[in-house]
Structures are given as structure tokens and as C-alpha cells.
Design an enzyme around this catalytic site. Sequence first.
Site, PDB file in Angstrom:
ATOM      1  N   LYS B  78       5.210  -5.506  -5.221  1.00  0.00           N
ATOM      2  CA  LYS B  78       4.326  -4.541  -4.561  1.00  0.00           C
ATOM      3  C   LYS B  78       4.377  -4.811  -3.058  1.00  0.00           C
ATOM      4  O   LYS B  78       4.378  -5.974  -2.630  1.00  0.00           O
ATOM      5  CB  LYS B  78       2.895  -4.722  -5.085  1.00  0.00           C
ATOM      6  CG  LYS B  78       1.903  -3.689  -4.556  1.00  0.00           C
ATOM      7  CD  LYS B  78       0.517  -3.882  -5.178  1.00  0.00           C
ATOM      8  CE  LYS B  78      -0.484  -2.838  -4.695  1.00  0.00           C
ATOM      9  NZ  LYS B  78      -1.815  -3.000  -5.310  1.00  0.00           N
ATOM     10  N   SER B 153      -3.788   1.078  -7.436  1.00  0.00           N
ATOM     11  CA  SER B 153      -2.881   1.195  -6.318  1.00  0.00           C
ATOM     12  C   SER B 153      -1.485   0.633  -6.555  1.00  0.00           C
ATOM     13  O   SER B 153      -0.559   0.968  -5.826  1.00  0.00           O
ATOM     14  CB  SER B 153      -3.486   0.491  -5.109  1.00  0.00           C
ATOM     15  OG  SER B 153      -3.544  -0.901  -5.332  1.00  0.00           O
ATOM     16  N   SER B 177      -6.374  -2.142  -9.865  1.00  0.00           N
ATOM     17  CA  SER B 177      -5.094  -1.681  -9.323  1.00  0.00           C
ATOM     18  C   SER B 177      -3.857  -2.187 -10.039  1.00  0.00           C
ATOM     19  O   SER B 177      -2.761  -1.673  -9.809  1.00  0.00           O
ATOM     20  CB  SER B 177      -4.989  -2.048  -7.833  1.00  0.00           C
ATOM     21  OG  SER B 177      -5.734  -1.143  -7.065  1.00  0.00           O
TER      22      SER B 177
END
Lengths: 477, 486
Positions: B78, B153, B177
Site C-alpha cells: 500500500k 482505503s 481499511s
Amino acid sequence: MEFETVIGLEIHAQLKTNTKIFCGCSTEFGKPPNTNTCPVCLGMPGVLPVLNRTVVEYAIRMGLATNCEINRTNQFARKNYFYPDLPKGYQISQFELPICEHGWVEITVDDTIKRIGLTRIHMEEDAGKLIHDDHEPVSYVDLNRTGTPLIEIVSEPDLRSPEEAAAYLRKLHAIVRYLDICDGNMQEGSFRCDANISLRPKGQEAFGTRTELKNMNSFRNVQKALEYEVRRQRDILLDGGKVVQQTLLWDPDTNRTNAMRSKEEAHDYRYFPDPDLVPIVISEEWINEITVSLPELPHQRKSRLIETLGLSEDDAGIITGDRELADYFETALVRYDNGKKLANWIMTELLRELKERDQEISQCQVTPDGLAELLTMVDKGTISGKIAKTVFQEMMVSGKDAGTVVKEKNLVQMSDEGDLLKMIDEIISANPDQVTEYRGGKTKLMGFFVGQLMQKTKGRANPQLANQLLAKALDNK
Amino acid sequence: MDLHTLTIHQLHERLDRGEVTSVEATEAVFGRIDQVEGKVGAYITLNRTEAMVQAEAADQRRAAGDGGALCGIPLGLKDIVCTKGLKTTCGSKILESFVPPYDATVVKKLKDAGAVIIGKLSMDEFAMGSSNETCAFGTPKNPWDLAHICGGSSGGSAAALAADECIAAIGSDTGGSIRQPASHCGVVGMKPTYGRVSRYGLLAYASSLDQLGPMTKDVRDCTLMLQTMSGYDPRDSTSVNCPVPDYSAALTQGVKGLKVGVPKEYFGEGLDSEVEQAVRSGIRLLEEAGAEICQVSLPHTDYGVAAYYIIAPAEASSNLARYDGVRFGYRHQEAESLLDLYCKSRSGGFGSEVKRRIMIGTYALSSGYYDAYYKKALQVRTLIVQDFLEAFKQCDVLVSPVSPFPAWRIGEKIDDPLSMYLSDVLTIPSNLAGVPCMSVPCGFSGAGLPIGLQIQAAHFAEEKILQVAAVLENELGVVGKKPSLV
């Protein structure tokens, strides 16, 4: 109308740790810009602070030395504001739970001892420095100082005059130096202070409107700035005006204060506990350990010198007010055991010479041993007390020891009766008028004859012997 | 053989047996990216050249007999963790050109284990979002239905895994997330206990809630990633210094005698019936496998979202202050004063959701409002922690849905922040309490969209979560199903 001055001081002391408060960078002063930095103190994305244990220890030392309560659990908070010298956009400080609270110290002003309250002592990180180009509209940022550990010491509004404020500041300066937690250098900013000051009609309980004074980078400036502000506020109040609450900068060149632009002080810091740092829990064992390791403090040393050496209150106060000076004194005392004489010499000759040269005791060319040797020579009669002052001045300039100076300049005291009598005979025959007047009863002329003899011997004549022999020679005929 | 479809342990076996090399596997993953990335859009930055170098090094290391579980495994990260020399944007224009000078602790651990870094995965800007639509560089699509969100996210991580654009990934979870996108994309995602994984080098959104975790194609991979990522880090004062157990041992423990709590508040109003059905069938399977099912209550669950949307923005308003255009990242070029530089750089560099949360947080911390908002939110947080402590006196794990409904259509909620915020109601409490939790696939909606089941456990009881997840994986046969992208 008579007014009473109310002053509170906020003192920032940079702690003498080797590394910064939240990272491993060096705290060394004077390095090229932005070299003592790493991702953590640069506030790079993703970094986290890790607390330097020594910072906590030093803060506890200060708290214990100033009679504070040490909070067994305390916490860091973020103080949020934007400025280019603050890379994270917040300063890590303490807010609701500082490490020390409710302390006090005693100061002496005009022979009166007064207790000044300490509201709190908290730990925080220093910001960087901005360097503004004198010629171009450009500013540079140096983040070497960012993350240098500080303690902020906040006093109660207990100070009633600029003199008391200065005495308090000197007292705290002495304490941090004795504890060896701060180098105390006001010019470099490692020991700095802001003041809150207000006036109120004598007898009134409520405080008047206060102003905050900044940028006073010496003891003298602190007192001068406060004195100036007392006058300024009194003039306003006497004219029926109102003091405006604002932050003022002391300008040492013009000897006056100027208001900061209001924009620069309109802050809501939005303090909240820093989630990156867990609460600090301080154990009893640690506090005991630190308590035991505390050095002798200024007031303790002062009492000891008064009791064991018989120094006066004033002399002991001044000598112990500066740790280096007191160390100098006690080192010299090893080789020269007349404490009162030594103190007297330091109070008069040494401090005057230092002041003339604008030097600190640490820069003094004369070592404690050197001073002890000089005073021993006086006591033994090798040189006179007066010559000793000349020798001392020479030692201050050249750094040579007393023996060498005396030898090189041929300053050994003349105590040979024969040599002196020969010169006395010459003086008597060269000044018949004065001799007649003296013998006629004008004995004040003795001073003249001593002067003549000193001139001839370049001041080296043993003063007692000179007086004795002159009197004898003049009275005999 | 399609190497990119493999899990970590499958690829590891083949590498160990010398059937394939890491270079081949890495090439296969990049081949897959070339094939489907145009549709999915999971990556912000690809690390092609450096990844091949890492793969070669991993092959040599393995040849020298030093090949651990992650050696030579192509991973996606990420874009919220700092990677030395590799652009790290956090999904934001304000960091569009930011190249970190250091590796996050987790990245260093993965690199030290010999992992190959394929690239940086898409995410909501500064991890603020539940659909990956706030990313400044485009929105990844859900590989199961490209018209739907992949969640957020950590949307890029989940989408890349579902599309086989990496073997495994890491995500970060502040209010769901990792779990929510894992649920929406049909992959496994775990948020470990707060303090289990170092946050050093993780770009902070809300420091007291953020936690990095593995996102993988199956449960066994999750244990392998967690094993490497976990552990005390002297650079993170909030990381906890307690031993890391052998997580893989949990996989074969079964659930016989395990007490599984079903929190009634997690099955309340607004829960999609297909989601409820899938989760309840998962619970039945656990019961059949020998678990004891009990009803529990976490009475303050409903207040979680409100507390979260004070605490997280408050911390964010401070954490994001460093993005000021002075030292790195986006700087507006026409500023006329310092204040103007701050305003223009931050106005131009941040997207609207980030600005909204900075404003909320700044307001909540302002003098005069602190007690009413921030302090009150912390009190609510304490109550939520107590809910969990009470619940775990009665049971070993809690099972529930992850998201109240399957992935919605792209654009559906983006103009309705409140409804977007409320979609996190079932995942936020675990962050507030700091407990470990996981999303494991448990079924599909009628429209063919994945549904995840959430497992939560007490602090540092990740093993119990893995026990339950392993049983569900075996019994349900959902894990490992692939979307037909091509």
C-alpha cells in the site's frame, strides 16, 4: 499613586544531553546547517519520536533541586502551529501532565530571603532556526537545533521587582549549572527567558493587564527590559490609559520594547496528548536514585562556606552563585588555606579583572593554583600586597605563573636593611627642606619619604620595613 | 502454469523445489499486470527494474540455502509505507513526487526476508475513505465487477490480490481499511493488535488507530506475512515488546470448544440480508465444527462512528500539518508570503475529503470545544474498550459481518460522506479498542460480489482469529475463487 510590580518568568533551559530528545542526532552547537538531522527531526512523513531517557532524568533532577513534586505519570502533548522552523507543524511539549509541579526556590534581595513559587517544569523539543538574508528577500531554515531537549520552568507571579526577577533568574541559572544539566549560555540561547509583567495599585488584590517580554539574552537585559517596562506601564496608568495585553520584543540597541505584530501571536495551539508517545511512568526507585546522586546545590554550598570558612553572607553568595567560580575558589583553597583572604582577593581583584576583560571564569588565564601561589608569596613576604596586584594583572595577560613574573620583572621584595638604609640616606640628603619641615613637626611628610623610597625601589621595598627604617632615620637626627 | 495466481506458500514450495525461479514468478506477475491493470488500476507506482534485481538476488539467496517463506515472493505495498528511493504518495497530490530517504520498519523486514517489491498500491488519499475514490490518481475497480468499488482505503491492495497482480500485499487499517476492501474483493485481510506491528515509516493518518497488516489470498499466507511483519520496534514507542508466537501452529488447531460470540449489535438495522445470511451460515459451520456459539452484547457499538470521526480527524489535523510545501512534496509556485504559501500549497495539494477531515479535527481540538468533542470522544472510546473486555470474558472470538452490505457502485456514495462514514460502523470499534480482527471470505451476493466475515479477538490473540479463519476457509470453500477478469 503607588504601584506594585508583578512579574512571572518562563525560563527555557537547553539540556546538555549528547543526543536530541526524540532521535539519535547530535546536539552539538555550531555545525554546518542541517547536518545534525535525520528523518525523525526533519519531520519526514511516517517517522515516530522515541523519548531520550536522559532528558527525563535531567528534568527530574531540576524538579528535585527546586522542591517540586514529581508527577509519577506524565505525558507529552502536541502544540500545533505552522512555522518554517517547526518541521512537523507541531511542537512536542507537555501540557496537562507536566513532569514537575508546585516547587519553590529562595532568593536574597536586600538581605531579605524570599520564597518564589515554581508552577511547573515541563519537557519539550526546541525548534529550528531561520536565517534571513540581509540582501535578498530570502530566508533559510537550519534544523540542527530542532529536537534539542528543553525544560521550561514557569514561575508563579511572585516576583515584585526587576531586581527580584534578576535574582531569581541567577538562582535558577546557578542551579542548572550545579546540576550540570544545561551549559547556561545566554548568548547562544541555551538558557533564555520570557517575562510576564503587570502593575497594580498598591494594596489591590487583582492583577493588572500584563504584557509578555521576549528577546532578553543576558541577565542585564532582563533587568533593563523589566525596568523599562515598569516605567512604560506606570506612565500609561498614570496618564489614565490602559495597558494593552501584547507580546513585546526587547531591543538591546535602542533600550526599549517593541510590539510584535498581533498576527504572530494569535494562536490557538490545539494541545492534545501525543498519540505517538506513551505516558511516562516514573518509579520510586528511579527518583530515589536521582535524589541520592544530586550534587551539593548553591544554597548548601553557600552555607558550608559561611560555616566552615567564616565568609561573609555576600561573599559566599557571590562566589557560590556561579558554579565555576565556586569550583575555582575551592580548588585554590587546597593550596592556600586562608579562605577569607582568598575570598577577598577573588571578590576584588579577580572579578574586577574578569569584568574589565569581559571574560568568564572559565576563560581566566590564572589557574586556581596560580592564584594560591601568588597569595602564598604575599604571606611569606616575598612580594608585597601591592606588587601582588601588578603581578596578578601580568598573570591575567600572559598566563605566566607568579614566580616567573616576579623573577622576570625583578619584583622580589627588598627586605635587606643595609640596601634600604643606603637609599634612605640618599633621600635624606637630596631633600633637606622636607627633612627640616618633618623634623619641625610636619610628620604627614612621612608619606612623601615612603613614596620616594618606593620610587627608588620600583615599589619593591618591604612596606613595613621601609616605614620603620625611615622613621628611625628621620627621628634620629 | 500461471505463476501469478499462486499463493505465497504455493509459490514457496515451487521455488524450494527449484521448479521455478523468483525471476520467472516476478515476470509472470508483471505480465499479469500488463494484461489487466488497464481495467483494474490497482497500482500507483510500479517498481519493475528494482523488482527484477530483488528477484535475482532472492534466487541467489535461495540457491545458497537461505530462502525463507517470503524469499523471492512478489509483494505489493500500500502506498502508505515509506520505501527508500521509491515514490510514496499516500494517494495524494501533495506527495506526488515524494521519494522517501528511508524504509519503513515493515518494509525493511520484508526486504530482509527476501521479498520482491512489485510496486505501490492505490489507496484513498491519506487512507481517508471507504471506496478508494478519494485517491488523487484514479480509483481502482473491483475485479469481481468493474462498475463497483473495491473498498478502501486499502482498495488497491485488495483489488490487486483479487486480480492476481501480486502474490500478497500489505494494507493499513485505521477504521476498517484492511478488512472492508478485503471483504469487498474476496481476499483475506488482518488488522493485528495495535502495537503488534511497527508503525515506523507508516504515513500517519490517526496515530492511535493506525495499524499495518497483511492482505493475502488465503489464511496460511496471512500467517506467513504476519510472522514477518510482527514484533517490537525500538523506533515505535507504541509497539509492544511481547514475544511473537508461531502463528502457523494455529492453522491446524480447529475450533472444538472455542467460544464464539455473536454480538447482537452487529446484526442490527441496515444490515443487508444477503450479507447476514452468508455470515450466519459461516457461524453454523463453526458450530458444526465444534465451536460453542453464544450471544454477546457490545452496547456502545453505535457510538463508535461518532467517536471515531472526532478522534481520527483530530489526530489527522495534526499529523498532516507537516505537509506545508516547505520541505518536500507539492509547493504552490505563486505564493506571495509565508501564509500564502501554506494556504495555496495545502489547498492545492489536498483533496476535498482530506480537507474535510482536517477541518473537523481542527474544530474538535479548538479551545472551548476540546472538552465537548475530543475529551468526550476519548470517554466513549474507553466505554468501547470496556465492551470488548467484558465480551472477551464470555467468549474467545467475536464473529460478525465486516461491511453491512456488499461493494456499492462507484460514485454511489461519494457525494454523501455521512452514509460513507456509517458504512464503517462494524469495523471502527476494533480500532478504537486496539483489538486484532480479520476479514475472511464467507460467500457471495446474488450479484456475484464477495462477502466477508469479521473475526475479532482479545489483544494479542491473533492465533484464535487464525484458528477460526482456517476452519471457515476449509469448510466454506470460498477462499481461492477468482473473478473472470479477462
